[in-house]
Design a protein around this motif. Structure first.
Motif, PDB file in Angstrom:
ATOM      1  N   LYS A  68      -5.636  28.900 -19.072  1.00  0.00           N
ATOM      2  CA  LYS A  68      -4.431  29.496 -18.920  1.00  0.00           C
ATOM      3  C   LYS A  68      -4.610  30.940 -19.369  1.00  0.00           C
ATOM      4  O   LYS A  68      -3.977  31.723 -18.901  1.00  0.00           O
ATOM      5  N   SER A  69      -4.988  31.102 -20.489  1.00  0.00           N
ATOM      6  CA  SER A  69      -4.733  32.175 -21.325  1.00  0.00           C
ATOM      7  C   SER A  69      -5.475  33.522 -20.769  1.00  0.00           C
ATOM      8  O   SER A  69      -5.183  34.674 -20.775  1.00  0.00           O
ATOM      9  N   LEU A  95      -7.277  40.868 -22.712  1.00  0.00           N
ATOM     10  CA  LEU A  95      -8.880  40.142 -22.395  1.00  0.00           C
ATOM     11  C   LEU A  95      -9.537  39.874 -23.512  1.00  0.00           C
ATOM     12  O   LEU A  95     -10.099  38.788 -23.475  1.00  0.00           O
ATOM     13  N   THR A  96      -9.578  40.899 -24.451  1.00  0.00           N
ATOM     14  CA  THR A  96     -10.214  40.713 -25.681  1.00  0.00           C
ATOM     15  C   THR A  96      -9.635  39.436 -26.722  1.00  0.00           C
ATOM     16  O   THR A  96     -10.331  38.607 -27.227  1.00  0.00           O
ATOM     17  N   SER A  97      -8.406  39.324 -26.567  1.00  0.00           N
ATOM     18  CA  SER A  97      -7.697  38.285 -27.285  1.00  0.00           C
ATOM     19  C   SER A  97      -7.734  37.103 -26.813  1.00  0.00           C
ATOM     20  O   SER A  97      -7.717  35.894 -27.574  1.00  0.00           O
ATOM     21  N   SER A 109       4.611  32.645 -27.308  1.00  0.00           N
ATOM     22  CA  SER A 109       3.952  33.457 -28.379  1.00  0.00           C
ATOM     23  C   SER A 109       2.310  33.461 -28.019  1.00  0.00           C
ATOM     24  O   SER A 109       1.921  32.609 -27.210  1.00  0.00           O
ATOM     25  N   VAL A 110       1.852  34.194 -28.967  1.00  0.00           N
ATOM     26  CA  VAL A 110       0.315  34.101 -28.592  1.00  0.00           C
ATOM     27  C   VAL A 110      -0.344  32.782 -29.213  1.00  0.00           C
ATOM     28  O   VAL A 110      -1.361  32.583 -28.519  1.00  0.00           O
ATOM     29  N   VAL A 111       0.245  32.326 -30.310  1.00  0.00           N
ATOM     30  CA  VAL A 111      -0.433  31.037 -30.977  1.00  0.00           C
ATOM     31  C   VAL A 111      -0.244  30.049 -29.601  1.00  0.00           C
ATOM     32  O   VAL A 111      -1.205  29.036 -29.718  1.00  0.00           O
ATOM     33  N   THR A 134       0.430  38.927 -25.945  1.00  0.00           N
ATOM     34  CA  THR A 134       1.472  39.595 -26.362  1.00  0.00           C
ATOM     35  C   THR A 134       2.142  40.319 -25.093  1.00  0.00           C
ATOM     36  O   THR A 134       3.552  40.238 -25.272  1.00  0.00           O
ATOM     37  N   PHE A 135       1.550  40.879 -24.353  1.00  0.00           N
ATOM     38  CA  PHE A 135       2.110  41.399 -22.977  1.00  0.00           C
ATOM     39  C   PHE A 135       3.120  40.585 -22.242  1.00  0.00           C
ATOM     40  O   PHE A 135       4.414  41.194 -21.876  1.00  0.00           O
ATOM     41  N   ASN A 136       2.774  39.414 -22.089  1.00  0.00           N
ATOM     42  CA  ASN A 136       3.549  38.430 -21.238  1.00  0.00           C
ATOM     43  C   ASN A 136       4.162  37.395 -22.067  1.00  0.00           C
ATOM     44  O   ASN A 136       4.789  36.377 -21.620  1.00  0.00           O
ATOM     45  N   SER A 137       4.435  37.520 -23.402  1.00  0.00           N
ATOM     46  CA  SER A 137       5.150  37.026 -24.290  1.00  0.00           C
ATOM     47  C   SER A 137       6.753  37.044 -24.533  1.00  0.00           C
ATOM     48  O   SER A 137       7.626  36.130 -24.859  1.00  0.00           O
ATOM     49  N   ALA A 138       6.853  38.199 -23.775  1.00  0.00           N
ATOM     50  CA  ALA A 138       8.301  38.478 -23.925  1.00  0.00           C
ATOM     51  C   ALA A 138       9.532  38.015 -23.027  1.00  0.00           C
ATOM     52  O   ALA A 138       9.323  37.572 -22.143  1.00  0.00           O
TER      53      ALA A 138
END
Length: 558
Positions: free
Chosen positions: A89-90, A148-150, A314-316, A321-325
């Motif tokens: 999913k990520s 993508l890198t994350s 959250s990223v965790v 980060t971009f779509n965690s808002a």
């Protein structure tokens, strides 16, 4: 190189048109124009190897940029079609971010190319528009790559992103040299503070100066009974085309905010006014999005901590980060008032955004943004925040917009053990981008949990997220908890000579600059330099902020 000279080298105020290049019909060579690009050798490799002027080279670069953007959109679609059902999913979320960003980039490039093809002479405001769009294309590429890198899912796309970014940098550099008018550093300061009434100041003669539908009139009456009225300009009330209410008990037009947003008209030009969404008091557990085709939306709540929008991505937990808002803004000319936006993921979940704004000409007034790491993502384009509260820990105001926060309260919170607080992490990657974060007339003091903490947490004004990070802190009150060095390094000596950090006329025990960092890019500036970062000069904001009725100071605070 002196600090002053560095400032004018790195900032967009130094992009003065060269008569030898900008003169109509004056032929030159790719080598001559490419000296203004961040990567001159790459610039020479993409421009036609024949005499031309800066306009012909700039138009050629924009055409190539559009072609590359189309190619990248196809690559992203191919990745999603092949991996959308089998990838994590990520990974899918990161690719979806890239698809959105690539579509936005295409819009910006097409608009910029049309403008460049049509004329060689632009007003300051029109040139600012195109420079803003081209700045955002570079930001979008960087954001896609980071996502993508994350997720460890570059999928061979990183090379395309890298080369596309360099090409967009060529387009931005040539446009800045050829089309952007010479900017005078000593422009008259227009201070509209006295010209605009305060919010909820009432209408002239108690009436809206527009024809209203019965539904709009009913909503207006409800707003008026609650003690709320609309924003007021010198010319009268801000024009409203239609109004709806969001009430959770079902007595309004909608019970959720997203339903109300869906009801707003698409692609309006604002000539009929704003679509007003009145969100009554309540806790709204929903992820709100104002898409790019929803323009001129005004959203008014019942007040900070009364109308609350909350989420916990959250990223965790697998989000970029971009779509965690919790709240995502992409539509232009948005006004948000009297609303709290939260991300409750907490200090252990790393990046978890409350508001992500990439809406051009967006204005937030009397709002609160609450999270921990990466609270307020001022992603791109032009933004203004007035009398807002921002709570966070690591890099809690970050992004690469041209943004001013004025008369706001900034509250560093207690982070997780071992972390430091940075109020800002500005992300400018290209010296020709007209972006930066300006804190003007704000109050910076610890939140209650940090003030009462049992162990020492270092707090800084900012750190350089990207190579040309630019942050200006002027006329703020800074409490004594700030680390005396003022600013934190990102990693070693990264960006310390290319960033632009400046302080001007701050007050409070934390404002003492005696023990500040001695980096080449750090500056203590005077009033003349500080005036470059006012709303009048930095945002060219008199018109687009003035039409909202939100109070602001155009120049330095007297």
């Amino acid at each position: 190189m002196s600090q002053i000279l560095m400032f004018f080298t790195l900032s967009f105020f130094s992009l003065l048109s060269s008569p030898s290049l900008a003169a109509e019909g004056n032929a030159t060579s790719p080598s001559d124009v490419c000296r203004f690009a961040p990567d001159p050798s790459y610039c020479r490799s993409v421009l036609p190897n024949q005499p031309g002027d800066i306009y012909s080279y700039g138009r050629s670069s924009l055409r190539q940029s559009i072609s590359r953007a189309r190619r990248f959109m196809s690559l992203i679609d191919d990745q999603l079609n092949r991996k959308g059902k089998v990838a994590a999913k990520s990974t899918v979320r990161a690719l979806e971010d890239c698809k959105f960003l690539a579509s936005q980039t295409m819009d910006f490039l097409l608009s910029s190319s049309q403008t460049a093809d049509a004329t060689k002479t632009l007003s300051v405001s029109r040139a600012e528009d195109v420079q803003t769009f081209l700045s955002a294309t570079i930001t979008n590429e960087q954001t896609c790559l980071e996502g993508l890198t994350s997720t460890a899912s570059e999928n061979g796309l990183s090379g395309d992103l890298f080369n596309d970014t360099k090409l967009y940098g060529v387009s931005l550099a040539l446009f800045s040299k050829g089309w952007v008018p010479i900017r005078k550093r000593s422009r008259p300061v227009w201070n509209p503070q006295a010209r605009f009434k305060k919010f909820f100041g009432g209408f002239r003669n108690g009436r809206l100066p527009i024809k209203m539908s019965e539904r709009a009139r009913a909503v207006y009456n409800a707003v008026t009974r609650s003690g709320r009225k609309l924003l007021q300009t010198e010319e009268g009330a801000v024009k409203v085309s239609d109004m709806v209410t969001v009430i959770q008990n079902g007595t309004g037009n909608f019970t959720t905010i997203n339903e109300a947003v869906a009801a707003a008209p698409n692609k309006t030009d604002g000539s009929n006014g704003y679509f007003l969404i009145y969100v009554t008091a309540g806790l709204y557990e929903e992820y709100v999005e104002i898409p790019k085709y929803k323009r001129y939306v005004m959203m008014i709540g019942d007040g900070i901590n009364q109308t609350v929008i909350t989420g916990n991505r959250s990223v965790v937990d697998g989000w970029t980060t971009f779509n965690s808002a919790t709240f995502i803004l992409s539509g232009t000319n948005f006004i948000g008032v009297n609303i709290t936006i939260r991300n409750t993921a907490g200090p252990t979940k790393n990046q978890a955004v409350a508001l992500r704004s990439g809406g051009d000409f967006s204005v937030f007034y009397s709002c609160s943004f609450e999270a921990y790491q990466d609270t307020l993502y001022t992603h791109s384009l032009r933004q203004f925040y007035r009398e807002c509260d921002v709570y966070g820990t690591v890099d809690f105001i970050f992004g690469n917009a041209a943004v001013v926060l004025q008369n706001c309260n900034l509250y560093p919170r207690q982070p997780r053990q071992g972390q430091a607080n940075e109020v800002t992490a500005q992300g400018r990657t290209d010296p020709n981008q007209n972006t930066g974060t300006v804190l003007h007339g704000c109050t910076i003091r610890p939140a209650d949990d940090l003030a009462s903490s049992n162990y020492i947490v270092k707090t800084y004004l900012g750190r350089p997220w990207k190579e040309y990070s630019r942050t200006v802190v002027m006329q703020n009150y800074i409490d004594g908890f700030l680390d005396p060095t003022g600013w934190n390094a990102w990693s070693g000596d990264f960006a310390l000579s290319t960033l632009y950090y400046a302080e001007y006329n701050n007050t409070g025990p934390g404002s003492n600059t005696t023990n500040r960092v001695t980096w080449p890019g750090y500056n203590i500036i005077n009033a003349s330099d500080a005036s470059n970062f006012t709303i009048t000069n930095f945002l060219v904001g008199e018109g687009w902020i003035g039409q909202t009725g939100v109070p602001f100071v155009g120049g330095l605070i007297a």
